[in-house]
Write a protein that holds these residues in place. Structure first.
Motif: not given
Length: 682
Positions: A362-367
């Motif tokens: 759940f890496e923020a930019e990818r989310v």
């Protein structure tokens, strides 16, 4: 200050009328508010001086056009005062609070304006108005009457004084809470005390300490709610205890930030105001203009849900105690700060899922890009482009331009992800500019979260709860972006409070939807997708721990109602005793499951807009759960479904009775059964 030099008073020149935050300084705000107050009063005076009888064109249209400068200044300022409340901004907020309250009363209590609106309302059936215009007259009349416009001058004077005192007290409550939350952030001397945290979490704690001048130490800041995400991971019981103790002591330490006297004064003044307006209690006053209608309707729902939730929580508690008894060398009774940690052990044993171990996926930019934005693109056809040339109110806030299907411009979306000492707790959406065809404005909306920021170069890995929060708040943002109305009164999320959470809760459904999850849940280092078997176990565990989660929420909702169902003669002198009595009354007084918010840090109801309205989340969830069933029955993530939801619900903003809009979308009233199933209560 020369008005010409004040960027808040200059005509907007940035795309979508985004405030020129690069040029705005704190000293610009109060002069701009004063100029905007004067202009707004002059606009209202121009309406009430008209000698001819009221018509829609000479009363309602100019009323909706009025106050545009004030809206622009207020949205610009309150965005900053909630997300970057420096000492200077807080001082402005305190000075401004009674001025704003007095100005609002000067408009909504204006006898001549009320007469004009009432005259139109009395002859509504004779006016050839379209549906939105007719509803505009109905709502203005209802809201002005509800606010006290029909009172005599003596009672209006007292009402205005009450509103100003309340505005000052609620601002004080928020200021105290922010200061005490910052003071109570927990300092740890070494990494071993935080055993169980990930490298990213340790990096965030070290960064927070360094920013406070505590090099070499670790600082754990506190979220708005009672618990803390780290409690699920920390292996040291003493560390968990320290964090929970700090969280629960906010606003009740007997220091200059103590909120007990502040909140009891707020409750007393709200009760007096309700009585002045003809209601038995503040809760009766609030719910009278919501879909619930009465406090009894709210109480009936909460009492219906509480016994099963409390029973489920006790069953969960017994399972957690069994784990302690079986695994710990020294046995002890489960306490509130232990719940999340042992819940993860039970979850792992029962479902073979460790939610903390999911963070690398759940890496923020990818989310954001491949989850939140992707779902919106698939469902509604909208697209997003980051505007690095546009400056928001803080360097950490990012600006995205949003486009409709086909590429026509829709509005701006601002994301402010990370926590900081000047940001209030929790997560929220607010407009910076509201859409209105009459005013020719397009929407600019902002989402604020409070995610801990790791050291430079380290990835931001979200918890599953933080992923949920981002999807939730973006649901509010979509509501603000999609509402397409003529009149600013109905713009964006200007709907009944106990309906406003519905669209945001619906947007949470896409988190585990296969097409969405497969697109964003990738390991931040390897790109490996989240294993299908883990996803299946996540779905299977959706009702897990719902006894606890539902109980802590219902406890807070009941506490809000208990405070605000009190009459003018029901003074409270002991806040702790009052809480204990209220929670015992509904059977939610389990010490291992504390209320999600205790009174002294219950910002939603004592400094936010949810007084006597925190029940709104569960009230809206009835509609949400029923809507999720509809999407599943009709093919899920499709443009056809998205277009229907956008056109019939999100797109109408506040221009239609919300339950009527729901029936238009669903074909019937909502069924409570899907909610009971989701919460494990039926």
């Amino acid at each position: 200050m020369n008005d010409a030099a004040n960027p808040l008073l200059a005509p907007p020149h940035l795309p979508y009328a985004l405030p020129d935050y690069a040029a705005i300084r704190p000293e610009h705000y109060l002069p701009a508010f004063r100029a905007a107050f004067d202009e707004h009063l002059a606009e209202i005076s121009a309406i009430t001086r008209v000698r001819s009888m009221p018509t829609f064109e000479n009363t309602m249209v100019p009323l909706e056009q009025s106050g545009s400068l004030l809206d622009r200044v207020a949205h610009a300022f309150y965005t900053v005062s909630s997300a970057d409340a420096t000492a200077q901004i807080q001082a402005i907020d305190e000075e401004l609070a009674p001025l704003m309250a007095a100005h609002e009363d000067a408009i909504r209590l204006d006898a001549q304006l009320y007469w004009r609106v009432k005259t139109l309302h009395d002859q509504l059936d004779e006016l050839a108005l379209d549906v939105e215009s007719r509803y505009l007259v109905e709502r203005h009349y209802r809201e002005m009457t509800h606010a006290g416009a029909g009172l005599d001058d003596e009672h209006k004077t007292r009402l205005t004084a009450l509103n100003q005192m309340l505005s000052t007290l609620t601002t004080t409550f928020e200021k105290n809470l922010l200061a005490d939350t910052n003071e109570l952030a927990v300092i740890f001397d070494d990494e071993e005390e935080l055993d169980g945290l990930t490298d990213g979490e340790l990096s965030a704690a070290a960064r927070a300490a360094t920013e406070r001048g505590l090099d070499g130490k670790f600082l754990v800041t506190l979220p708005l709610f009672t618990g803390h995400p780290y409690l699920a991971s920390l292996t040291r019981r003493e560390s968990r205890r320290r964090i929970m103790e700090a969280s629960r002591s906010r606003g009740m330490r007997g220091n200059e930030h103590d909120n007990r006297a502040v909140l009891t004064d707020i409750v007393a003044l709200r009760a007096e105001r309700a009585a002045l307006l003809g209601y038995d209690s503040h809760a009766a006053y609030v719910t009278a203009d919501e879909t619930a209608g009465t406090p009894d309707a709210v109480a009936d729902l909460l009492r219906r849900l509480a016994p099963a939730a409390a029973s489920n929580a006790r069953t969960e508690q017994a399972a957690l105690q069994a784990i302690i008894d079986e695994t710990e060398a020294e046995r002890f009774a489960l306490e509130a700060h232990d719940w999340a940690f042992y819940t993860e052990k039970v979850r792992t044993a029962k479902y073979d899922i460790d939610t903390a171990a999911l963070r690398p996926w759940f890496e923020a930019e990818r989310v954001l890009q491949d989850g939140v934005f992707h779902a919106a693109t698939q469902l509604y056809g909208v697209s997003f482009n980051e505007r690095h040339d546009l400056v928001a109110y803080h360097p950490g806030a990012r600006v995205f331009e949003v486009f409709n299907p086909g590429g026509s411009p829709l509005g701006l979306y601002v994301l402010d992800l990370y926590t900081r000492d000047t940001k209030r707790g929790g997560a929220w959406m607010n407009p910076i500019v509201s859409q209105s065809a009459l005013r020719g404005t397009a929407p600019v909306v902002v989402n604020n979260l409070n995610v801990a920021q790791p050291a430079d170069g380290q990835p931001t890995l979200l918890t599953l709860d933080e992923v949920t929060t981002l999807f939730h708040e973006f649901g509010h943002a979509l509501h603000g972006l999609f509402a397409t109305v003529n009149y600013p009164h109905f713009a964006g999320t200007n709907v009944f409070r106990d309906f406003v959470e519905f669209p945001s809760q619906v947007n949470e459904m896409w988190i585990l939807w296969a097409e969405v999850l497969d697109n964003y849940a990738r390991h931040h280092e390897t790109g490996e997708p989240l294993d299908v078997s883990i996803v299946e176990r996540l779905r299977a565990s959706e009702t897990f721990n719902q006894g606890h989660d539902t109980s802590e929420y219902l406890a807070a909702a009941w506490l809000d109602q208990a405070w605000h169902r009190r009459g003018t003669s029901d003074a409270v002198t002991d806040v702790d005793a009052f809480e204990a009595e209220a929670l015992a009354d509904i059977g939610l007084d389990n010490p291992a499951v504390p209320t999600r918010y205790s009174s002294t840090y219950f910002a939603h109801v004592f400094s936010g807009g949810y007084s006597a309205g925190y029940y709104s989340y569960i009230w809206s969830e009835v509609l949400d759960a029923d809507t999720v069933e509809w999407f599943r029955e009709n093919g899920g993530l499709t443009r056809e479904n998205g277009d229907r939801f956008r056109a019939r619900l999100l797109g109408v903003g506040g221009s239609k009775d919300p339950l009527e809009a729901y029936r238009d979308f669903r074909g019937r009233d909502a069924d409570i059964a899907p909610l009971l199933k989701r919460r494990g209560l039926g």
